[in-house]
Design a protein around this motif. Structure first.
Motif, mmCIF file in Angstrom:
data_model
loop_
_atom_site.group_PDB
_atom_site.id
_atom_site.type_symbol
_atom_site.label_atom_id
_atom_site.label_comp_id
_atom_site.label_asym_id
_atom_site.label_seq_id
_atom_site.Cartn_x
_atom_site.Cartn_y
_atom_site.Cartn_z
ATOM 1 N N TYR A 35 0.811 -1.223 0.000
ATOM 2 C CA TYR A 35 0.000 0.000 0.000
ATOM 3 C C TYR A 35 0.845 1.273 0.000
ATOM 4 C CZ TYR A 35 -3.263 3.478 1.875
ATOM 5 O OH TYR A 35 -4.003 4.596 2.088
ATOM 6 N N THR A 36 1.919 1.280 0.768
ATOM 7 C CA THR A 36 2.722 2.493 0.909
ATOM 8 C C THR A 36 3.994 2.456 0.066
ATOM 9 O OG1 THR A 36 3.786 1.515 2.844
ATOM 10 C CG2 THR A 36 1.873 2.933 3.230
ATOM 11 N N GLU A 37 4.110 1.469 -0.818
ATOM 12 C CA GLU A 37 5.336 1.315 -1.600
ATOM 13 C C GLU A 37 5.209 2.078 -2.910
ATOM 14 O OE1 GLU A 37 8.355 -2.414 -2.368
ATOM 15 O OE2 GLU A 37 6.224 -2.689 -2.778
ATOM 16 N N ALA A 38 6.263 2.813 -3.268
ATOM 17 C CA ALA A 38 6.233 3.589 -4.515
ATOM 18 C C ALA A 38 6.324 2.679 -5.725
ATOM 19 C CB ALA A 38 7.383 4.604 -4.515
ATOM 20 N N SER A 39 7.313 1.804 -5.754
ATOM 21 C CA SER A 39 7.482 0.882 -6.871
ATOM 22 C C SER A 39 8.035 -0.429 -6.337
ATOM 23 C CB SER A 39 8.435 1.461 -7.926
ATOM 24 O OG SER A 39 9.703 1.743 -7.347
ATOM 25 N N PRO A 40 7.448 -1.559 -6.739
ATOM 26 C CA PRO A 40 7.895 -2.851 -6.212
ATOM 27 C C PRO A 40 9.293 -3.217 -6.700
ATOM 28 C CG PRO A 40 6.272 -3.165 -7.956
ATOM 29 C CD PRO A 40 6.330 -1.700 -7.684
ATOM 30 N N GLN A 41 10.042 -3.926 -5.851
ATOM 31 C CA GLN A 41 11.372 -4.402 -6.194
ATOM 32 C C GLN A 41 11.444 -5.897 -5.935
ATOM 33 O OE1 GLN A 41 14.575 -2.011 -4.488
ATOM 34 N NE2 GLN A 41 13.129 -0.367 -4.031
ATOM 35 N N SER A 42 12.285 -6.565 -6.709
ATOM 36 C CA SER A 42 12.409 -8.014 -6.531
ATOM 37 C C SER A 42 13.200 -8.363 -5.284
ATOM 38 C CB SER A 42 13.073 -8.639 -7.766
ATOM 39 O OG SER A 42 14.360 -8.055 -7.982
ATOM 40 N N SER A 43 14.193 -7.554 -4.944
ATOM 41 C CA SER A 43 14.980 -7.812 -3.740
ATOM 42 C C SER A 43 14.182 -7.412 -2.505
ATOM 43 C CB SER A 43 16.301 -7.047 -3.779
ATOM 44 O OG SER A 43 16.055 -5.654 -3.852
ATOM 45 N N SER A 44 14.550 -8.021 -1.368
ATOM 46 C CA SER A 44 13.791 -7.779 -0.145
ATOM 47 C C SER A 44 14.729 -7.729 1.045
ATOM 48 C CB SER A 44 12.743 -8.880 0.065
ATOM 49 O OG SER A 44 12.117 -8.740 1.325
ATOM 50 N N LEU A 45 14.342 -6.929 2.022
ATOM 51 C CA LEU A 45 15.067 -6.902 3.288
ATOM 52 C C LEU A 45 15.083 -8.279 3.936
ATOM 53 C CD1 LEU A 45 16.367 -5.203 5.627
ATOM 54 C CD2 LEU A 45 14.044 -4.926 6.521
ATOM 55 N N ALA A 46 14.050 -9.074 3.668
ATOM 56 C CA ALA A 46 13.954 -10.410 4.269
ATOM 57 C C ALA A 46 15.027 -11.354 3.755
ATOM 58 C CB ALA A 46 12.570 -10.999 3.990
ATOM 59 N N ASP A 47 15.680 -11.015 2.637
ATOM 60 C CA ASP A 47 16.729 -11.885 2.106
ATOM 61 C C ASP A 47 17.972 -11.873 2.990
ATOM 62 O OD1 ASP A 47 15.003 -12.299 0.000
ATOM 63 O OD2 ASP A 47 15.976 -10.855 -1.318
ATOM 64 N N ALA A 48 18.149 -10.817 3.770
ATOM 65 C CA ALA A 48 19.358 -10.671 4.587
ATOM 66 C C ALA A 48 19.211 -11.445 5.891
ATOM 67 C CB ALA A 48 19.619 -9.201 4.883
ATOM 68 N N PRO A 49 20.269 -12.107 6.352
ATOM 69 C CA PRO A 49 20.230 -12.714 7.685
ATOM 70 C C PRO A 49 20.235 -11.635 8.753
ATOM 71 C CG PRO A 49 22.421 -12.916 6.722
ATOM 72 C CD PRO A 49 21.538 -12.361 5.651
ATOM 73 N N TRP A 50 19.783 -11.989 9.942
ATOM 74 C CA TRP A 50 19.572 -10.979 10.977
ATOM 75 C C TRP A 50 20.868 -10.288 11.372
ATOM 76 C CZ3 TRP A 50 22.404 -12.054 15.240
ATOM 77 C CH2 TRP A 50 22.722 -13.387 15.514
ATOM 78 N N TRP A 51 22.008 -10.976 11.312
ATOM 79 C CA TRP A 51 23.249 -10.341 11.760
ATOM 80 C C TRP A 51 23.740 -9.267 10.790
ATOM 81 C CZ3 TRP A 51 22.793 -15.563 10.645
ATOM 82 C CH2 TRP A 51 23.352 -15.995 9.452
ATOM 83 N N GLU A 52 23.186 -9.232 9.581
ATOM 84 C CA GLU A 52 23.520 -8.139 8.665
ATOM 85 C C GLU A 52 22.647 -6.924 8.911
ATOM 86 O OE1 GLU A 52 23.455 -9.390 4.628
ATOM 87 O OE2 GLU A 52 25.165 -10.748 4.849
#
Length: 472
Positions: A35-52
């Motif tokens: 809803y609040t996203e300007a343009s969708p991207q294929s990459s995601s913050l969820a791809d990163a492990p928590w220690w990053e």
């Protein structure tokens, strides 16, 4: 016997029939973007492990300790083992069940003459249900799905624990920052109060100014023990997350120095179904509920079973084997004729449970999209609040500096200085809270996106037990 065996293999060959509906994932209306996203991207913050994402070494150590010792983590692991065992129980129904028995029987015959005999016996027995209608296969499908669901629950516990520890740690550092500012402000008011106390004694200041200074000082000092109380409570909360007794928690970077991101890639909305463990759990529970419909439907049909027995009976223990053996092979067909509506009611109940599981899955997906959008909006908009509040603090700091200059040069009364300081203190506190809220939104967004979903179970546990490699 040959006829029975041939019939069994014939029925096994016909046993490909599986009653009940096949599972199909419900059609979900996935939005093109959040809803609040300007343009969708294929990459995601969820791809990163928590220690990053959480770069504070102290926070990383706390998270590792929690993943290693937390009570909820241990409970989730035990539930996975329970579900694994229950799936094994269901799988055992595919195989014949073989057992044995040994018995000793005493017999007394009173007429025509009194006689007492003792008989010794042994037997090996076999029973085997032929899965003609897929009842056993549906039971296995159900238990397998529940096992997979328990694994997703475990991954959800890991992710929630990482978020909870990070959130609590940020709140602790925010309380530390508030306590520092409160003590610093209290020290400033203490010095002013002491100065005016001397001036009153020399006739250079009024009692009104001294009373205002004392009131401001007491108001600030009253907040110090309350903040210390909150810090102790927060440390105890973190200790519980770590699975240890209450105690002091080590500190690392300040709240302001904790890692934050200006732009967060949320990823494609359609991939959220594959990333979030709670959504995968809800789908596995829907699969299990769908399989239970097949089990309930199979109960309407007859059950074909084979039984066999091999053994011997002898009045003498030494002759138990030499006296010969007895055997029996039988096939049985049993099914319901009249149950007073019990089977039909059970089937309807299972259908309703399946419908509830589907509605819960659909609701969970819709709710997940909302959680991501809410966290995205919070992180973006709180950045503006933080920026404006920083400007407010700088302005009040200039106001305190200028009012002190005016007071020292005789162009202002002390009340002007006091008002400026009283305006600065809540502004500094608000700045800390805005910073905390933004970092909390980042934590919530990582959790809402299903952070760390690419990590295997072994990677989660290895990172919990040892220092992870530092990624650039």
């Amino acid at each position: 016997m040959r006829k029975i065996i041939c019939l069994a293999f014939l029925l096994l060959g016909l046993g490909g029939c599986v009653v009940g509906p096949k599972y199909k994932r419900p059609v979900i209306q996935v939005p093109d973007k959040y809803y609040t996203e300007a343009s969708p991207q294929s990459s995601s913050l969820a791809d990163a492990p928590w220690w990053e994402l959480f770069k504070d070494p102290v926070l990383q150590d706390l998270i590792r300790e929690a993943l290693k010792s937390n009570y909820d983590v241990a409970t989730a692991a035990a539930r996975v083992e329970q579900a694994r065992a229950q799936a094994g129980v269901a799988r055992s129904a595919y195989a014949p069940q073989i057992g044995y028995g040994v018995d000793i029987t005493g017999l007394r015959v009173p007429v025509p003459f009194e006689r007492t005999d003792t008989y010794y016996g042994y037997n090996f027995n076999l029973s085997w249900e032929l899965d003609l209608w897929g009842r056993i296969r549906r039971l296995n499908e159900q238990q397998r799905a529940l096992f997979f669901a328990s694994e997703e629950v475990q991954r959800g516990v890991w992710l929630s624990l990482v978020a909870d520890v990070a959130q609590a740690y940020f709140e602790l550092r925010a309380l530390d920052a508030q306590l520092d500012i409160t003590k610093e402000t209290g020290q400033s008011f203490q010095e002013t109060y002491e100065l005016f106390g001397k001036k009153v004694g020399g006739g250079a200041a009024s009692g009104l100014e001294t009373s205002r200074a004392e009131g401001a000082l007491a108001n600030i000092l009253a907040q110090v023990p309350d903040l210390e109380r909150q810090i102790i409570a927060k440390e105890n909360q973190i200790s519980l997350l770590l699975g240890k007794n209450p105690g002091q928690i080590p500190r690392g970077s300040s709240l302001a120095d904790q890692n934050d991101l200006d732009v967060i890639p949320a990823g494609l909305a359609s991939t959220l179904l594959e990333r979030r463990p709670d959504l995968r759990q809800a789908e596995q529970e829907l699969i299990a509920a769908n399989a239970s419909v097949g089990v309930a439907k199979a109960n309407f049909f007859p059950v074909l079973s084979l039984t066999a027995l091999l053994g011997g009976v002898s009045p003498e223990l030494s002759g138990l084997v030499s006296s010969g053996t007895q055997w029996a092979v039988a096939g049985g067909l049993a099914g319901p004729l009249f149950t007073g509506g019990r089977l039909k009611s059970q089937y309807r109940a299972v259908l309703a449970q399946r419908d509830q599981a589907q509605l819960f899955y659909e609701k969970s997906v819709t709710q997940a999209f909302g959680e991501v959008s809410t966290a995205l909006a919070a992180h973006q908009l709180l950045a503006q609040s933080l920026k404006e509040q920083s400007r407010s603090v700088r302005s009040y700091q200039d106001s305190v500096r200028l009012s002190n200059l005016r007071y020292d040069t005789g162009f202002a009364s002390y009340f002007e200085v006091l008002d400026a300081k009283l305006d600065l203190f809540p502004a500094q506190t608000a700045l800390i809270l805005y910073d905390l809220d933004r970092k909390a939104a980042l934590v919530e967004l990582y959790k809402a996106l299903g952070g760390g979903w690419k990590l295997s179970d072994a990677e989660w546990l290895n990172k919990a037990a040892s220092n992870p490699p530092q990624h650039p």
